[in-house]
Design an enzyme around this catalytic site. Structure first.
Site, PDB file in Angstrom:
ATOM      1  N   SER A 128       0.868  -1.385   0.106  1.00 32.97           N
ATOM      2  CA  SER A 128       0.026  -0.115   0.096  1.00 32.97           C
ATOM      3  C   SER A 128       0.744   1.112   0.224  1.00 32.97           C
ATOM      4  O   SER A 128       2.072   1.360   0.501  1.00 32.97           O
ATOM      5  CB  SER A 128      -0.970  -0.047   1.370  1.00 32.97           C
TER       6      SER A 128
HETATM    7  N1  SAH Z   1      -1.467  -4.639   3.858  1.00 28.66           N
HETATM    8  C1  SAH Z   1      -0.685  -4.682   2.832  1.00 28.66           C
HETATM    9  C2  SAH Z   1      -1.274  -4.671   1.351  1.00 28.66           C
HETATM   10  C3  SAH Z   1      -1.911  -5.838   1.127  1.00 28.66           C
HETATM   11  S1  SAH Z   1      -2.736  -5.707  -0.534  1.00 28.66           S
HETATM   12  C4  SAH Z   1       0.509  -3.382   2.922  1.00 28.66           C
HETATM   13  O1  SAH Z   1       0.804  -3.295   3.989  1.00 28.66           O
HETATM   14  O2  SAH Z   1       1.207  -3.325   1.948  1.00 28.66           O
HETATM   15  C5  SAH Z   1      -4.007  -6.592  -0.150  1.00 28.66           C
HETATM   16  C6  SAH Z   1      -4.151  -8.083   0.390  1.00 28.66           C
HETATM   17  O3  SAH Z   1      -5.258  -8.733   0.499  1.00 28.66           O
HETATM   18  C7  SAH Z   1      -3.274  -9.014  -0.972  1.00 28.66           C
HETATM   19  O4  SAH Z   1      -2.262  -9.720  -0.338  1.00 28.66           O
HETATM   20  C8  SAH Z   1      -4.476  -9.964  -1.139  1.00 28.66           C
HETATM   21  O5  SAH Z   1      -3.967 -11.347  -1.480  1.00 28.66           O
HETATM   22  C9  SAH Z   1      -5.057  -9.980   0.301  1.00 28.66           C
HETATM   23  N2  SAH Z   1      -6.459 -10.486   0.097  1.00 28.66           N
HETATM   24  C10 SAH Z   1      -7.386 -10.248  -0.931  1.00 28.66           C
HETATM   25  N3  SAH Z   1      -8.764 -10.997  -0.398  1.00 28.66           N
HETATM   26  C11 SAH Z   1      -8.536 -11.581   0.685  1.00 28.66           C
HETATM   27  C12 SAH Z   1      -9.184 -12.240   1.602  1.00 28.66           C
HETATM   28  N4  SAH Z   1     -10.556 -12.589   1.098  1.00 28.66           N
HETATM   29  N5  SAH Z   1      -8.828 -12.634   2.713  1.00 28.66           N
HETATM   30  C13 SAH Z   1      -7.444 -12.416   2.952  1.00 28.66           C
HETATM   31  N6  SAH Z   1      -6.898 -11.913   2.207  1.00 28.66           N
HETATM   32  C14 SAH Z   1      -7.051 -11.549   1.061  1.00 28.66           C
END
Ligand code: SAH
Length: 222
Positions: free
Chosen positions: A70
């Site tokens: 992010s």
């Molecule tokens: N928090 C991260 C950004 C993650 S991007 C940061 O600090 O940069 C979003 C993440 O959510 C991805 O890794 C994706 O695989 C995950 N994701 C999407 N749908 C999900 C679900 N239903 N359960 C768990 N994780 C999920």
């Protein structure tokens, strides 16, 4: 981990990070504790080395598996929103661990972060990264975050870092009385960051700002 790697050099140095923090202040981040964590957390260690010269730009970057780390501003904003609502010693549920950057930032402010990621190889990489960084008050789980983590519920706050087309009911159910859920809601093109609050078993909501996240999907990828 060796100090030199942790502190960074050149484009990953503390000076470069100061510039990022100044930008966050300009964008309205107010909490000193959050700004300090943004300054001291080595974002370059959460991404591929080939991209580390861009680690302190205020942008989302690819982390493989079709996912992103992010944008720092959004991480700071979501952290600030959560901390403004969280009690002392808060227990937080995070959906979407990804590379663990948001997890690491939050973990430095609360008692415990429970974090769920659906892509197993990504989660395992993150597990060893958080161990390397000696962040220990985090429990990671490979699963579908739409279901929350009933075994550890209720949570003081819940944060979702992937965009939901509709707010998962399980997450509202697993919120403590007085707790908040911060979640991007919308489709691929248009999403809003929403804040839901549970009070006397009623849910109220507030829109914070427009955002762009990867979608919240279902099931698990092994
Ligand atoms: N928090 C991260 C950004 C993650 S991007 C940061 O600090 O940069 C979003 C993440 O959510 C991805 O890794 C994706 O695989 C995950 N994701 C999407 N749908 C999900 C679900 N239903 N359960 C768990 N994780 C999920």
């Amino acid at each position: 981990m060796n100090t030199r790697r942790l502190e960074g050099i050149g484009m990953t140095s503390l000076r470069t990070r100061e510039r990022l923090v100044n930008r966050l202040i300009e964008q309205g981040i107010q909490r000193i504790d959050v700004l300090e964590t943004m300054r001291t957390t080595p974002r370059h260690l959460f991404i591929d080395e080939a991209l580390s010269h861009r680690a302190y730009e205020d942008v989302a970057l690819p982390i493989g598996f079709n996912q992103t780390i992010s944008q720092p501003y959004i991480v700071a904003r979501m952290t600030e929103t959560i901390l403004n609502a969280a009690p002392e010693e808060a227990r937080i549920l995070e959906i979407g661990t990804g590379c663990g950057y948001q997890t690491a930032i939050l973990a430095q402010h609360v008692k415990h972060v429970y974090s769920i990621e659906r892509i197993r190889p990504l989660l395992e990489k993150t597990r060893s990264r958080l161990l390397d960084l000696k962040i220990r008050n985090v429990s990671l789980h490979c699963g579908d975050g739409n279901k929350g983590w009933p075994r550890h519920a209720p949570f003081d706050c819940i944060i979702t870092t992937a965009a939901a087309s509709e707010v998962p009911q399980a997450l509202l159910d697993q919120l403590q009385e007085g707790g908040v859920l911060v979640i991007p809601v919308g489709g691929r093109e248009f999403q809003e960051l929403k804040l839901y609050r549970k009070e006397k078993d009623k849910i109220s909501d507030e829109t914070l700002e427009s955002v762009r996240f990867v979608p919240l999907l279902g099931g698990v990828e092994n």
